[in-house]
Design a protein around this motif. Structure first.
Motif, mmCIF file in Angstrom:
data_model
loop_
_atom_site.group_PDB
_atom_site.id
_atom_site.type_symbol
_atom_site.label_atom_id
_atom_site.label_comp_id
_atom_site.label_asym_id
_atom_site.label_seq_id
_atom_site.Cartn_x
_atom_site.Cartn_y
_atom_site.Cartn_z
ATOM 1 N N HIS A 32 11.796 22.442 39.679
ATOM 2 C CA HIS A 32 12.902 22.328 38.727
ATOM 3 C C HIS A 32 13.023 23.592 37.879
ATOM 4 O O HIS A 32 14.140 24.069 37.625
ATOM 5 C CB HIS A 32 12.678 21.122 37.822
ATOM 6 N N CYS A 33 11.898 24.158 37.456
ATOM 7 C CA CYS A 33 11.947 25.393 36.666
ATOM 8 C C CYS A 33 12.504 26.549 37.489
ATOM 9 O O CYS A 33 13.269 27.378 36.972
ATOM 10 C CB CYS A 33 10.549 25.731 36.152
ATOM 11 N N VAL A 34 12.147 26.625 38.774
ATOM 12 C CA VAL A 34 12.680 27.683 39.632
ATOM 13 C C VAL A 34 14.186 27.532 39.805
ATOM 14 O O VAL A 34 14.950 28.515 39.702
ATOM 15 C CB VAL A 34 11.953 27.664 40.995
ATOM 16 N N ASN A 35 14.650 26.312 40.065
ATOM 17 C CA ASN A 35 16.099 26.095 40.214
ATOM 18 C C ASN A 35 16.851 26.396 38.929
ATOM 19 O O ASN A 35 17.950 26.960 38.956
ATOM 20 C CB ASN A 35 16.360 24.650 40.643
ATOM 21 N N LEU A 36 16.256 26.017 37.822
ATOM 22 C CA LEU A 36 16.929 26.272 36.547
ATOM 23 C C LEU A 36 17.027 27.766 36.282
ATOM 24 O O LEU A 36 18.056 28.268 35.794
ATOM 25 C CB LEU A 36 16.170 25.586 35.421
ATOM 26 N N ALA A 37 15.976 28.523 36.595
ATOM 27 C CA ALA A 37 16.025 29.972 36.402
ATOM 28 C C ALA A 37 17.030 30.624 37.351
ATOM 29 O O ALA A 37 17.716 31.577 36.981
ATOM 30 C CB ALA A 37 14.633 30.569 36.606
ATOM 31 N N LEU A 38 17.126 30.116 38.572
ATOM 32 C CA LEU A 38 18.091 30.678 39.523
ATOM 33 C C LEU A 38 19.529 30.361 39.131
ATOM 34 O O LEU A 38 20.444 31.130 39.428
ATOM 35 C CB LEU A 38 17.807 30.142 40.929
ATOM 36 N N ASP A 39 19.737 29.217 38.461
ATOM 37 C CA ASP A 39 21.082 28.826 38.066
ATOM 38 C C ASP A 39 21.550 29.489 36.787
ATOM 39 O O ASP A 39 22.715 29.318 36.395
ATOM 40 C CB ASP A 39 21.158 27.305 37.885
ATOM 41 N N ALA A 40 20.679 30.225 36.118
ATOM 42 C CA ALA A 40 21.088 30.931 34.901
ATOM 43 C C ALA A 40 22.187 31.933 35.242
ATOM 44 O O ALA A 40 22.080 32.659 36.240
ATOM 45 C CB ALA A 40 19.904 31.642 34.266
ATOM 46 N N PRO A 41 23.263 31.991 34.469
ATOM 47 C CA PRO A 41 24.386 32.887 34.826
ATOM 48 C C PRO A 41 23.981 34.340 34.979
ATOM 49 O O PRO A 41 24.514 35.041 35.835
ATOM 50 C CB PRO A 41 25.365 32.687 33.660
ATOM 51 N N ARG A 42 23.021 34.801 34.165
ATOM 52 C CA ARG A 42 22.640 36.209 34.229
ATOM 53 C C ARG A 42 22.031 36.569 35.566
ATOM 54 O O ARG A 42 22.187 37.701 36.052
ATOM 55 C CB ARG A 42 21.663 36.514 33.095
ATOM 56 N N ARG A 43 21.307 35.624 36.202
ATOM 57 C CA ARG A 43 20.708 35.899 37.501
ATOM 58 C C ARG A 43 21.624 35.499 38.644
ATOM 59 O O ARG A 43 21.653 36.172 39.677
ATOM 60 C CB ARG A 43 19.372 35.149 37.625
ATOM 61 N N ALA A 44 22.339 34.401 38.470
ATOM 62 C CA ALA A 44 23.165 33.923 39.572
ATOM 63 C C ALA A 44 24.245 34.935 39.954
ATOM 64 O O ALA A 44 24.619 35.046 41.124
ATOM 65 C CB ALA A 44 23.807 32.584 39.198
ATOM 66 N N ARG A 45 24.727 35.704 38.982
ATOM 67 C CA ARG A 45 25.818 36.618 39.293
ATOM 68 C C ARG A 45 25.361 37.902 39.976
ATOM 69 O O ARG A 45 26.188 38.639 40.514
ATOM 70 C CB ARG A 45 26.596 36.961 38.019
ATOM 71 N N ILE A 46 24.054 38.198 39.972
ATOM 72 C CA ILE A 46 23.589 39.410 40.649
ATOM 73 C C ILE A 46 22.945 39.107 41.992
ATOM 74 O O ILE A 46 22.650 40.035 42.756
ATOM 75 C CB ILE A 46 22.590 40.191 39.770
ATOM 76 N N LEU A 47 22.708 37.820 42.282
ATOM 77 C CA LEU A 47 22.110 37.473 43.561
ATOM 78 C C LEU A 47 23.119 37.644 44.691
ATOM 79 O O LEU A 47 24.321 37.448 44.511
ATOM 80 C CB LEU A 47 21.593 36.031 43.528
ATOM 81 N N ASP A 48 22.607 37.994 45.842
ATOM 82 C CA ASP A 48 23.403 38.141 47.068
ATOM 83 C C ASP A 48 24.396 39.291 46.981
ATOM 84 O O ASP A 48 25.355 39.341 47.762
ATOM 85 C CB ASP A 48 24.140 36.833 47.391
ATOM 86 N N LYS A 49 24.195 40.212 46.036
ATOM 87 C CA LYS A 49 25.051 41.396 45.975
ATOM 88 C C LYS A 49 24.492 42.533 46.816
ATOM 89 O O LYS A 49 25.185 43.497 47.090
ATOM 90 C CB LYS A 49 25.202 41.857 44.508
ATOM 91 N N ARG A 50 23.242 42.433 47.202
ATOM 92 C CA ARG A 50 22.618 43.391 48.100
ATOM 93 C C ARG A 50 21.881 42.628 49.187
ATOM 94 O O ARG A 50 21.444 41.484 48.968
ATOM 95 C CB ARG A 50 21.646 44.308 47.336
ATOM 96 N N PRO A 51 21.711 43.217 50.365
ATOM 97 C CA PRO A 51 21.011 42.514 51.453
ATOM 98 C C PRO A 51 19.588 42.147 51.055
ATOM 99 O O PRO A 51 18.861 42.928 50.442
ATOM 100 C CB PRO A 51 21.039 43.537 52.603
ATOM 101 N N GLY A 52 19.196 40.913 51.407
ATOM 102 C CA GLY A 52 17.844 40.463 51.139
ATOM 103 C C GLY A 52 17.598 39.975 49.738
ATOM 104 O O GLY A 52 16.442 39.726 49.375
ATOM 105 N N SER A 53 18.639 39.801 48.943
ATOM 106 C CA SER A 53 18.460 39.352 47.562
ATOM 107 C C SER A 53 19.312 38.120 47.262
ATOM 108 O O SER A 53 19.827 37.983 46.153
ATOM 109 C CB SER A 53 18.821 40.475 46.585
ATOM 110 N N SER A 54 19.461 37.239 48.249
ATOM 111 C CA SER A 54 20.243 36.028 48.047
ATOM 112 C C SER A 54 19.420 34.976 47.313
ATOM 113 O O SER A 54 18.205 35.132 47.103
ATOM 114 C CB SER A 54 20.719 35.471 49.382
#
Length: 941
Positions: A32-54
């Protein structure tokens, strides 16, 4: 649930806590802590912008044993972890004991316990507690018989009851585990998951993770540069505060290049002062007009500071003004009457019986006392009048003289007012408390209270407490700021509390009236007397705090008179007509007209200084500071004009307890710094000190952009800081321009954004230089530089992407390495043209350097290597080079050359700039690969 509710931070936090409480196991808390950190807007908007960082890649990495151990290692010593582990072990023990008891019996222990509890509840609800006790005794006897005989029934029943009783500690341990899981989850998320995840995301993104720019549209501070609330403390602000704290009054000049933030500094100082304002000084203002404007602004600001309205000069006829005033007064009277008259009528109706009873009871004694007092006063006056009381007559004469003398200082009235203020409120409170206390000493009420059931007491207390908390909650500022948007409607928490308080209060009154025992209390015959005493006491307490409206201060009257004199032309006309009403009429008429003359400059200076001195002295007695800022003096043109303006307004400076802040150009500041070398000028006698506002550093630029936007990274700040030179105005403009270019190109890489921005600024700048150069005289032999400039401008207009800008960069390199010294010395080329050529080529050299530094891959690695070469490899040197262009193109070119050497850039004009660096990211327009080859079948991004 609507998405608008899910986006609420408070609701997201609540759902997070509920989920942690419902799923308290170690693996579920971690996931749950990992999902919550991934769903944070600051991180969610930079993920998957480069290969291998989805998101899937990061989620998989965070669940590997290595990174899971790294997360737990960071929070291994946390207090909440030890408590969580302890409760978890306790719950496992209880579960083991319950499971062991369940394994010993052949019966379903859940069914047996449920049947036992249900039967007991039915017996208690139908037959009452005595019957339930009897049933328990009979059941205990039967169990003892079964135990004595040693049957299997006793064995199975025993372990069923043991398993059922272990449900209570199991539920308690589970509740505590959920609570500990919430605390442990917070610590794990904040101190463990987030740091490890952020570091892993940066590693997965490859080189230069800060070069990724992904805006989310929260740059309100960049869209409104002058919006309040975005001021960042700087060294210049701290220096100004130090100077103000060491001076009682004085004139301080604020100098610096245009756009560096002098206006922001003045406005911030005026906002922090107790009484301060900033006035603009445009170039079209004459000293007299400026002083008139300053005087008007001073009067208006002071009247507003003292909560007095500034006079509005009439534009309507007297009749229309009279109608408007009458309309306002009638509206106010009608609104007041709509509340006052019904309230007074209800109070009179409710207290009429009490007043009549009191009047009948004390009518005779009050009349006798009044008559006795009147007769005594008459006898006393007659004795004084007849001369029988000589001493009393002398005292009366002295009292009359003293009363007349006290007209200038009415201390008697003040003493009576203070006496009433001190004891009137106390009298009212005592009367109100005494009226309420009579209810506690009334034997009849005390007898009735014994018959009130405990349930009624409990219900009344709950309703009263709920009403009190709801009513006080509607008045709390924290509650007033809370609101919920549902669709197009906004629900304020204060309104909800107000409605809840009204409902609870109404239901409380209904309960008290409908309950027979409480209705008897309300129907007591003395209650109207008590309420009348309570209302009278409250009114006396409120009346004791009443103060008459104070007289208008003399300074406010002076400000009004000054405004009338400066903003109006007053004309007075007197007409005299005389005549004799006879058959032959003979008369005359005489008219006199008087109009005021606007004050000249000396009189205006004298009036302004006198008024400002009075205001400053009044505020100084309260410990308040007066600060006047005069901005935009550097727009007056040359330094000679600015000095002339200072010489004209010098007469209004140097007022006691007044600080002046004047923004001036760097030339005026330089004149003050070198005072007395070789001669003195107006700055020596006009200014007391000076503050130089320097361009912001790279760290300050990062703080400023972070304050105004959550999107910018360290690399985008570097781009904006380098192009602006650290000037605040240009820094904000380039920060917003970076976001505009990203929205236009749909790219997130700094290399593409920097290329677009640098070439766009270069194109506009060179177009301006070409226009200025076109006004010079040229020959066939000297026009080659114009051809090179035309070719470069053409490349700038036709270049679409990095895949096709090889000729552009080649032309830019050749033009940047030229200078006016390469042209033949001829009378046909003016010195102004040579200066423009040097400036244009130096700026192109600077732009070329920025392109080669910011558009090549590995910026972080190369910046460390450049910094190791010496001080010229530091990143702030780029902004210094931009500022040096405003001083001299020659010194700027020298600085740029040293910067290029530190960054290992080739200083030859014939280099292959297009192939000097290979791109690690694809072209945003043609999607070319890392070797510059264009992929076929790919359309625009």
């Amino acid at each position: 649930m609507p998405m608008s509710l899910l986006n609420r931070p408070w609701l997201t936090t609540t759902l997070r806590l509920v989920q942690l409480y419902l799923h308290p196991s170690r693996d579920e808390v971690y996931e749950h802590c990992v999902n919550l950190a991934l769903d944070a807007p600051r991180r969610a908007r930079i993920l998957d912008k480069r290969p291998g960082s989805s998101r899937r890649d990061v989620f998989r990495e965070m669940h590997t044993p290595m990174y899971r151990s790294a997360v737990y290692a960071r929070v291994d010593a946390a207090i909440h972890k030890a408590a969580y582990d302890k409760v978890s072990v306790a719950l496992e023990r209880v579960l083991a004991k319950q499971q062991s008891a369940a394994d010993e019996t052949e019966w379903p222990w859940q069914a047996v316990c449920t049947l036992t509890v249900t039967t007991s509840f039915i017996v208690f609800a139908v037959w009452g507690l005595p019957t339930l006790v009897s049933v328990f005794l009979i059941a205990a006897l039967l169990i003892f018989i079964l135990f004595w005989t040693g049957t299997a029934v006793w064995f199975n029943l025993r372990y069923c009851l043991i398993a059922g009783l272990l449900t209570l500690p199991r539920a308690a341990a589970r509740a505590e585990l959920g609570y500990r899981a919430v605390l442990w989850g917070r610590t794990l998320h904040d101190d463990g998951v987030i740091p490890v995840m952020d570091a892993r995301i940066r590693n997965l993104m490859g080189d230069d993770p800060d070069s990724l720019f992904v805006p989310q549209g929260t740059s309100t501070g960049l869209r409104a540069p002058r919006a309040p609330g975005f001021v960042v403390p700087t060294e210049a602000m701290a220096q100004l505060q130090r100077k103000l704290s060491h001076l009682d009054e004085g004139t301080i000049a604020v100098c610096g290049p245009r756009g560096v933030g002098k206006s922001t500094l003045l406005e911030n100082a005026a906002n922090q002062a107790h009484f301060g304002f900033v006035l603009q000084a445009p170039a079209t203002y004459a000293p007299h007009d400026f002083l008139v404007s300053l005087s008007v602004r001073l009067c208006q600001e002071y009247m507003q500071h003292e909560d007095y309205p500034a006079p509005e000069f009439a534009r309507l006829s007297p009749f229309h003004r009279l109608l408007q005033s009458a309309r306002r007064r009638i509206t106010a009277l009608a609104r007041w009457s709509s509340f006052a008259l019904p309230a007074a009528a209800l109070l009179i109706l409710g207290t009429s019986s009490v007043v009549r009873a009191l009047y009948d009871q004390y009518k005779k004694s009050a009349t006798d006392s009044a008559n006795s007092a009147v007769f005594a006063a008459q006898d006393w006056l007659r004795e004084v009048w007849d001369g029988k009381a000589v001493v009393t007559a002398v005292l009366v004469i002295v009292a009359g003289i003293a009363w007349w003398i006290s007209r200038h200082d009415p201390w008697v009235l003040r003493f009576l007012g203070r006496l009433w203020s001190s004891f009137g409120a106390m009298l009212g409170v005592l009367l109100a408390l005494a009226s309420l206390a009579t209810a506690f000493f009334d034997p009849q009420i005390r007898q009735l209270m014994r018959h009130i059931h405990s349930d009624t007491f409990m219900l009344t207390g709950v309703l009263l407490a709920g009403w009190f908390y709801a009513w006080t909650g509607s008045k709390t500022p924290q509650v007033r700021r809370v609101r919920l948007d549902i669709g197009y409607r906004t629900i304020h928490a204060s309104d909800v509390c107000r409605v809840l308080a009204a409902g609870l209060g109404t239901y409380l009154v209904y309960t008290l009236v409908r309950t027979p025992s409480t209705y008897a209390l309300l129907a007591d015959a003395d209650n109207p007397f008590r309420l009348a005493g309570l209302v009278t006491g409250v009114l006396l307490a409120r009346a004791a705090g009443w103060r008459p409206r104070p007289a208008k201060p003399q300074l406010i009257t002076r400000c009004e008179s000054h405004l009338y004199r400066l903003q109006t032309i007053q004309t007075t006309t007197n007409t005299l007509t005389n005549g004799t009403a006879q058959i032959m009429s003979l008369g005359g008429s005489h008219a006199t007209s008087i109009s005021t003359i606007p004050p000249n400059f000396p009189a205006l200076v004298e009036d302004f200084r006198s008024l400002l001195a009075g205001i400053a002295e009044t505020l100084a007695r309260r410990g308040q500071r007066v600060l006047i800022g005069i901005d935009e003096v550097d727009r007056l043109g040359s330094d000679a004009q600015a000095l002339a303006f200072l010489a004209e307004i010098k007469a209004i400076l140097g007022v006691r307890h007044v600080y002046y802040l004047i923004s001036v150009a760097e030339d005026v500041g330089a004149a003050f710094v070198r005072r007395g070398l070789p001669h003195r000028d107006v700055t020596d006698s006009s200014l007391d000190d000076i503050i130089h506002v320097d361009a912001c550093t790279l760290e300050e630029a990062k703080t400023i952009l972070d304050k105004r936007s959550e999107d910018h990274t360290a690399h985008t700040v570097l781009l904006a800081h380098s192009l602006s030179g650290g000037l605040l105005r240009d820094l904000l403009r380039y920060g917003l321009q970076i976001e505009e270019i990203q929205a236009k190109t749909r790219t997130h890489e700094l290399a593409h954004i920097a290329r677009e921005l640098i070439l766009e600024e270069l194109s506009e700048t060179l177009a301006g230089f070409r226009t200025l150069l076109g006004k010079q005289q040229w020959t066939y032999n000297t026009s080659g530089i114009l051809s090179d400039l035309r070719m470069l401008c053409g490349h700038l207009k036709t270049s679409e992407c990095e895949c096709t800008d090889g000729p552009l960069r080649q032309a830019l390199g050749e033009f940047a390495h030229q200078s006016a010294a390469a042209l033949p010395v001829s009378a046909d080329i003016a010195d102004g043209a040579r200066q423009l050529i040097d400036e244009a080529t130096a700026y192109s050299f600077f732009s070329l350097t920025l392109l080669e530094i910011l558009t090549a891959p590995g910026l972080d690695r190369r910046s460390h290597e450049a910094k190791a070469e010496g001080s010229y490899g530091e990143l702030p040197r780029l902004a210094e080079a931009r500022l040096e262009l405003t001083i001299s193109p020659h010194s700027a070119r020298t600085l740029i050359t040293r910067i290029r050497k530190a960054w290992s850039l080739n200083d030859s004009p014939s280099i292959d700039i297009a192939g000097s660096h290979r791109r690690l990211t694809p072209c945003p327009l043609h999607r070319s690969d890392t070797f510059g080859r264009r992929r076929t079948g790919q359309g625009p991004a």
